[in-house]
Design an enzyme around this catalytic site. Structure first.
Site, PDB file in Angstrom:
ATOM      1  N   SER A 171      -9.863   2.092   2.736  1.00 31.10           N
ATOM      2  CA  SER A 171      -8.932   2.799   1.882  1.00 31.10           C
ATOM      3  C   SER A 171      -7.929   1.914   1.148  1.00 31.10           C
ATOM      4  O   SER A 171      -7.339   2.351   0.156  1.00 31.10           O
ATOM      5  CB  SER A 171      -8.146   3.820   2.707  1.00 31.10           C
ATOM      6  OG  SER A 171      -7.299   3.175   3.636  1.00 31.10           O
ATOM      7  N   SER A 204     -10.278  -0.035   6.974  1.00 29.52           N
ATOM      8  CA  SER A 204      -9.613   0.096   5.669  1.00 29.52           C
ATOM      9  C   SER A 204      -8.906  -1.150   5.151  1.00 29.52           C
ATOM     10  O   SER A 204      -8.489  -1.173   3.998  1.00 29.52           O
ATOM     11  CB  SER A 204      -8.598   1.242   5.712  1.00 29.52           C
ATOM     12  OG  SER A 204      -9.243   2.478   5.590  1.00 29.52           O
ATOM     13  N   LYS A 249       0.857  -1.193   0.000  1.00 31.72           N
ATOM     14  CA  LYS A 249       0.000   0.000   0.000  1.00 31.72           C
ATOM     15  C   LYS A 249       0.894   1.245   0.000  1.00 31.72           C
ATOM     16  O   LYS A 249       1.875   1.294   0.751  1.00 31.72           O
ATOM     17  CB  LYS A 249      -0.897  -0.018   1.244  1.00 31.72           C
ATOM     18  CG  LYS A 249      -1.928   1.105   1.294  1.00 31.72           C
ATOM     19  CD  LYS A 249      -2.789   1.016   2.568  1.00 31.72           C
ATOM     20  CE  LYS A 249      -3.935   2.025   2.555  1.00 31.72           C
ATOM     21  NZ  LYS A 249      -4.765   1.946   3.783  1.00 31.72           N
TER      22      LYS A 249
END
Lengths: 95, 489
Positions: B158, B182, B79
């Protein structure tokens, strides 16, 4: 209580964020919606409750108060938008 | 090379050990898959050179008889919230334009130390603020299970790029971060496993901060066993994060199998919310039946302050974010937009550098922390947070693990639920309480909606008891018979 434009301007000044005039109406409405929604917490009785201030109840550990790092000026400055003589450069602050 | 991208981490590790294929072949198969799936927009930055270098190093170690363990040579996505030395790191924000970290986050350093091969930096909501991966400066990510009715679907957020990459077979696993859901919510939307560990299990050092009392890194994988393998490599005490727990990391993968006999599963009645979709409730009931069939005992519990969790979160997280994001000032890194004075430079830089959701949250956070409002909003939320955490402590006197749905719906279309910010926030209704209490939670794919889209179930455990959470998740995984992946076009 909905936020008026003057209040939004004050918050934006505190947060150092320029808000274009055309965004002001929509933003004031959105912030007011969020604040009206979180008002629901008022109905919870928290009279004798201590606030939870951390994600852990562990006592944070201390380390020895010694220098562990340093001597990497160039690496630290490498991402700066403007550098002068080994310093971060900003617009003039003192006349 | 489709076969190599369809492996689990455990299968790939066995194949590498048996020399059925090399780490380089495994990396190349994934780099090809990434290049062929750019339409998903799952990656902000692909790192083929880094990947092939690390894969070659893994092959050299193995040839010399010094393979490192199950992650040696395993290709993963990272990420783009984790700082990676020498590789651009954006947090999905324009304000970090051009930033190349001179250091590595502890979690990615640990993965590298274990031999994992970084394929690239995965797309995400800007500063991890979002539930649909539509707030990224680098554009929305598409859910590989879409489109439906001619519209592309969100992957959740997210960690939407991470979830899409793992689901679409572009990586064998990915790192995510979870502040209010997330990792778990995108895992549910994309049909993969997502584990948010206990707060303190993984170091936060080098992860770009959103809300520091809530942020936690975790693995996103296609199986529960792979999540166990990846978590073991990511976790561990780190002196550079004062909230990192000085605890040994168990061998999670070794203890996954076995009966759930004697295990008590809690069902919180407050999670059966008004207007809950019938298919979500039905899947939850199935989950209970599966765990009972595996030997566990199902019991009702009560978490009475659940309904206040979202409002509490949307005070605490923005407050912490407004403080954390004060560092983006155009002086030390990233974007600078000039102004006549220092203050004008700050305001121009932050005005243009932050997207609309980040701007909203920084302003809310600034307001609730400002003089005259601090007690009414921020302190009040911290007290309600204490009550939410106490609810869980009470419930865990009676049960060992709690079962709930992960999200209130399946994936929705890009552009939906944008009428007002609060509508989007409701996505996190089932995941936020766990985050506020700092507990471990996992989403495991459990079934398909009427539209044929993935739905996850969430298991929540006691602090640092990821092992029980993983064991119960494994039982659901075994019983659910979830499809191996999205239908290939």
């Amino acid at each position: 209580m909905p936020l008026d434009h003057a209040t939004v301007r004050t918050i934006a000044q505190l947060a150092r964020i320029r808000i274009p005039d055309e965004d002001m109406e929509g933003l004031a409405g959105e912030l007011s919606t969020i604040l009206a929604w979180v008002e629901q917490l008022r109905e919870v009785d928290t009279e004798a409750v201590a606030p939870m201030t951390s994600g852990t109840d562990r006592v944070l550990s201390l380390r020895d108060d010694v220098v562990t790092d340093g001597g990497m000026r160039d690496a630290i400055l490498a991402n700066a938008p403007e550098v002068v003589d080994g310093f971060f450069a900003v617009p003039k602050v003192v006349e | 090379m489709t076969a190599l991208t369809g492996l689990t981490i455990a299968e790939a590790a066995r194949g590498l050990a048996a020399k059925s294929f090399s780490a380089r072949e495994l990396a190349e198969a994934h780099l090809d898959a990434i290049a062929a799936a750019r339409d998903l927009n799952a990656f902000i930055c692909e790192t083929p050179d880094v990947a092939l270098d690390r894969a070659d190093a893994a092959d050299a170690r193995r040839a010399a008889g010094g393979a490192l363990g199950p992650l040696d040579g395993i290709p993963i996505a990272v990420k783009d919230l984790f700082c990676t030395e020498g590789v651009p790191t954006t947090a999905g924000s324009h304000i970090l334009n051009g930033f190349v970290p001179p250091y590595e986050s502890t979690v990615t350093a640990n993965l590298r130390q274990a031999g994992a091969v970084m394929l690239g930096k995965a797309n995400l909501d800007e500063f991890a603020m979002g539930s649909a991966n539509i707030t990224s400066h680098y554009g929305p990510v598409k859910n590989p299970w879409g489109p439906r009715d001619g519209r592309d679907l969100v992957p959740g957020g997210s960690s939407g790029g991470s979830a899409a990459a793992v689901s679409a077979r572009l990586a064998l696993g990915a790192t995510g971060t979870d502040t209010g859901g997330s990792i778990r919510q995108p895992a549910s939307f994309c049909g993969i496993v997502g584990l948010k560990p206990t707060y303190g299990r993984c170091s936060r050092y080098g992860i770009i901060a959103f809300a520091s009392s809530l942020d936690q890194a975790g693995p996103m994988t296609r199986t529960v066993g792979d999540a166990a393998l990846m978590l073991a490599a990511m976790a561990g005490h780190d002196a550079r994060d004062s909230t990192s727990a000085p605890l040994a990391v168990p061998d999670f993968a070794a203890a996954l199998d076995g009966s759930l006999r004697g295990l008590k599963i809690g069902i919180p009645k407050e999670y059966r919310i008004d207007g809950m979709a019938a298919e979500i409730g039905a899947l939850w009931d199935k989950g209970m039946a599966w765990l009972e069939a595996a030997g566990a005992e199902v019991k009702a519990v009560s978490l009475p302050h659940t309904r206040y969790a979202l409002a509490t979160y949307y005070i605490i997280a923005p407050a912490e974010a407004s403080s954390n994001l004060a560092r983006y000032d155009g002086v030390r890194y990233g974007l600078r937009v000039d102004g006549a004075t220092l203050d004008e430079m700050y305001m121009n830089t932050r005005g243009q550098g932050f997207g609309t959701e980040v701007r909203r949250r920084v302003l809310i956070g600034t307001y609730v922390l400002s003089a005259g409002y601090y007690d009414a909003y921020y302190l009040k939320a911290q007290k309600v947070r204490a009550l939410i955490a106490a609810d869980f402590r009470e419930a865990f006197r009676e049960v060992d693990v709690i079962l709930t749905p992960t999200a209130p719906s399946d994936a929705f279309a890009i552009g939906e639920r944008m009428d007002d910010p609060v509508t989007m926030y409701l996505n996190d209704v089932f995941t936020v309480p766990t985050s506020l209490a700092g507990l471990p939670g996992i989403s495991v794919p459990a079934g398909l909606s009427a539209r044929g889209l993935p739905l996850g179930l969430q298991l929540i455990g006691r602090p640092f008891d990821e092992l029980t959470v993983l064991k119960a998740a494994r039982a659901i995984e075994d019983a659910a018979g979830f499809p191996a992946g999205p239908p290939t076009p």
